[in-house]
Design a protein around this motif. Structure first.
Motif, PDB file in Angstrom:
ATOM      1  N   SER A 157      -9.967  42.955  24.752  1.00 55.60           N
ATOM      2  CA  SER A 157      -8.985  41.913  24.456  1.00 55.60           C
ATOM      3  C   SER A 157      -8.099  42.428  23.323  1.00 55.60           C
ATOM      4  O   SER A 157      -8.612  42.964  22.330  1.00 55.60           O
ATOM      5  N   THR A 158      -6.804  42.276  23.467  1.00 52.19           N
ATOM      6  CA  THR A 158      -5.901  42.766  22.410  1.00 52.19           C
ATOM      7  C   THR A 158      -6.118  41.958  21.116  1.00 52.19           C
ATOM      8  O   THR A 158      -5.982  42.498  20.023  1.00 52.19           O
ATOM      9  N   ASN A 159      -6.462  40.668  21.246  1.00 57.07           N
ATOM     10  CA  ASN A 159      -6.783  39.894  20.029  1.00 57.07           C
ATOM     11  C   ASN A 159      -8.025  40.475  19.349  1.00 57.07           C
ATOM     12  O   ASN A 159      -8.075  40.597  18.118  1.00 57.07           O
ATOM     13  N   GLY A 180     -11.526  32.045  29.514  1.00 57.33           N
ATOM     14  CA  GLY A 180     -11.133  33.441  29.703  1.00 57.33           C
ATOM     15  C   GLY A 180      -9.662  33.508  30.083  1.00 57.33           C
ATOM     16  O   GLY A 180      -9.032  32.490  30.376  1.00 57.33           O
ATOM     17  N   TRP A 181      -9.118  34.712  30.079  1.00 55.18           N
ATOM     18  CA  TRP A 181      -7.726  34.931  30.493  1.00 55.18           C
ATOM     19  C   TRP A 181      -7.712  36.202  31.320  1.00 55.18           C
ATOM     20  O   TRP A 181      -7.970  37.283  30.795  1.00 55.18           O
ATOM     21  N   THR A 182      -7.476  36.074  32.605  1.00 54.56           N
ATOM     22  CA  THR A 182      -7.546  37.258  33.466  1.00 54.56           C
ATOM     23  C   THR A 182      -6.194  37.543  34.107  1.00 54.56           C
ATOM     24  O   THR A 182      -5.394  36.626  34.338  1.00 54.56           O
ATOM     25  N   ARG A 217       7.500  26.239  36.095  1.00 52.07           N
ATOM     26  CA  ARG A 217       6.103  26.699  36.129  1.00 52.07           C
ATOM     27  C   ARG A 217       5.847  27.619  34.943  1.00 52.07           C
ATOM     28  O   ARG A 217       6.742  28.328  34.485  1.00 52.07           O
ATOM     29  N   LYS A 218       4.585  27.660  34.552  1.00 50.03           N
ATOM     30  CA  LYS A 218       4.196  28.376  33.338  1.00 50.03           C
ATOM     31  C   LYS A 218       4.134  29.897  33.570  1.00 50.03           C
ATOM     32  O   LYS A 218       3.597  30.334  34.583  1.00 50.03           O
ATOM     33  N   ILE A 219       4.682  30.667  32.635  1.00 50.43           N
ATOM     34  CA  ILE A 219       4.602  32.132  32.773  1.00 50.43           C
ATOM     35  C   ILE A 219       3.772  32.779  31.672  1.00 50.43           C
ATOM     36  O   ILE A 219       3.609  33.995  31.670  1.00 50.43           O
TER      37      ILE A 219
HETATM   38  C1  BTN Z   1      -4.177  30.273  26.928  1.00 48.00           C
HETATM   39  O1  BTN Z   1      -5.351  29.867  27.126  1.00 48.00           O
HETATM   40  O2  BTN Z   1      -3.206  29.740  27.474  1.00 48.00           O
HETATM   41  C2  BTN Z   1      -3.969  31.410  25.986  1.00 48.00           C
HETATM   42  C3  BTN Z   1      -4.085  32.749  26.670  1.00 48.00           C
HETATM   43  C4  BTN Z   1      -3.796  33.912  25.750  1.00 48.00           C
HETATM   44  C5  BTN Z   1      -3.961  35.241  26.444  1.00 48.00           C
HETATM   45  C6  BTN Z   1      -3.506  36.394  25.585  1.00 48.00           C
HETATM   46  S1  BTN Z   1      -3.395  37.888  26.514  1.00 48.00           S
HETATM   47  C7  BTN Z   1      -3.210  38.797  25.039  1.00 48.00           C
HETATM   48  C8  BTN Z   1      -4.156  38.193  24.018  1.00 48.00           C
HETATM   49  N1  BTN Z   1      -5.491  38.765  24.123  1.00 48.00           N
HETATM   50  C9  BTN Z   1      -6.399  37.865  24.508  1.00 48.00           C
HETATM   51  O3  BTN Z   1      -7.607  38.092  24.686  1.00 48.00           O
HETATM   52  N2  BTN Z   1      -5.798  36.670  24.695  1.00 48.00           N
HETATM   53  C10 BTN Z   1      -4.389  36.712  24.391  1.00 48.00           C
END
Ligand code: BTN
Length: 263
Positions: free
Chosen positions: A14-16, A49-51, A110-112
């Motif tokens: 994850s970049t965060n 998660g964010w995939t 729509r969400k981007i």
């Molecule tokens: C959301 O839930 O809408 C927030 C999503 C955030 C995703 C970004 S992708 C780059 C950065 N690294 C992560 O692990 N999450 C954020």
């Protein structure tokens, strides 16, 4: 003003997370940006998660060390990030982006993108902030449960090209990423100087899709409907109820739905 410096990974958890590891080991400078071609453990808000499929989207995070502003106002940085994404996408694609309060960036309603802001603070003094942004750029297919809520820059460009009977423009993740952080640094500079959103209000409200529309405020104390105005300098949405009273809606407490469809 924050000067972004860029590091790129083909793959990372994850970049965060990488920003936070570098803060912990002392190698994160103010304005460090970590971007990746793909994340194996991307994180979203509320522990979700964010995939995204490799090479289809932007995953980018910036570290900065706030000076002179309280930890209580840091959540508003997420609004600045949404403005930066909207501005960058417009500059790189020519498309017009709207914002659904508080920080959803929209193309074709729509969400981007998704934004995850994290920080550590001692009392009201922030030690560090990480803003992470994911943008759908080349994604062409979305799962059926989010298909009517999510889109990508490429899909919006294809729709535009179909309408105008032209060839769709090709956009590049790196160019958009650099434009996002350049815009973010400029918005953050105004925010840090003012200590609130007063310097960016007009820009934000001009993009706000809710403005002038009836919205339903899902307040845990009781849902109600009203006419949406813009945001105030604290980032609260001003909603006028039928009795003429104006509610200042805080994003931490409630969510707002348009009455017709997603927005
Ligand atoms: C959301 O839930 O809408 C927030 C999503 C955030 C995703 C970004 S992708 C780059 C950065 N690294 C992560 O692990 N999450 C954020």
């Amino acid at each position: 003003m924050i000067q972004p410096t860029y590091l790129y990974y083909e793959e990372i958890d994850s970049t965060n997370n990488e920003c936070k590891r570098r803060i912990a080991d002392g190698t994160a400078s103010d304005g460090l940006v970590i971007s990746a071609g793909t994340q194996t453990a991307g994180r979203g808000r509320s522990g979700h998660g964010w995939t995204s499929r490799p090479g289809t989207s932007i995953a980018t995070s910036m570290v900065f060390f706030p000076k002179g502003i309280g930890a209580d106002v840091i959540p508003r940085v997420t609004l600045l990030a949404s403005m930066a994404v909207a501005e960058a996408v417009e500059q790189c694609s020519g498309l017009s982006c709207a914002i659904k309060w508080p920080n959803d960036v929209l193309l074709d309603s729509r969400k981007i993108c998704g934004i995850l802001t994290e920080m550590e603070a001692e009392r009201n003094t922030p030690k560090w902030v990480v803003v992470g942004i994911g943008v759908n750029v080349h994604e062409k297919n979305f799962a059926s449960d989010i298909r009517d809520k999510a889109t990508s820059i490429d899909l919006a460009l294809s729709r535009q090209a179909e309408r105008e009977k032209t060839a769709p423009l090709r956009v590049h993740c790196q160019e958009i990423t650099e434009q996002i952080w350049k815009s973010f640094a400029a918005f953050y500079d105004r925010f840090e100087k003012a200590g609130d959103l007063s310097g960016v209000l007009d820009n934000y409200n001009a993009r706000l899709i809710n403005i002038g529309k009836t919205v339903r405020v899902l307040d845990p104390l009781g849902a109600y409907e009203g006419l949406s105005g813009g945001i105030d300098r604290e980032g609260r949405l001003l909603v006028e109820r039928e009795d003429g009273s104006v509610q200042k809606v805080d994003s931490g407490e409630v969510s707002v739905r348009g009455l017709y469809g997603y927005v």
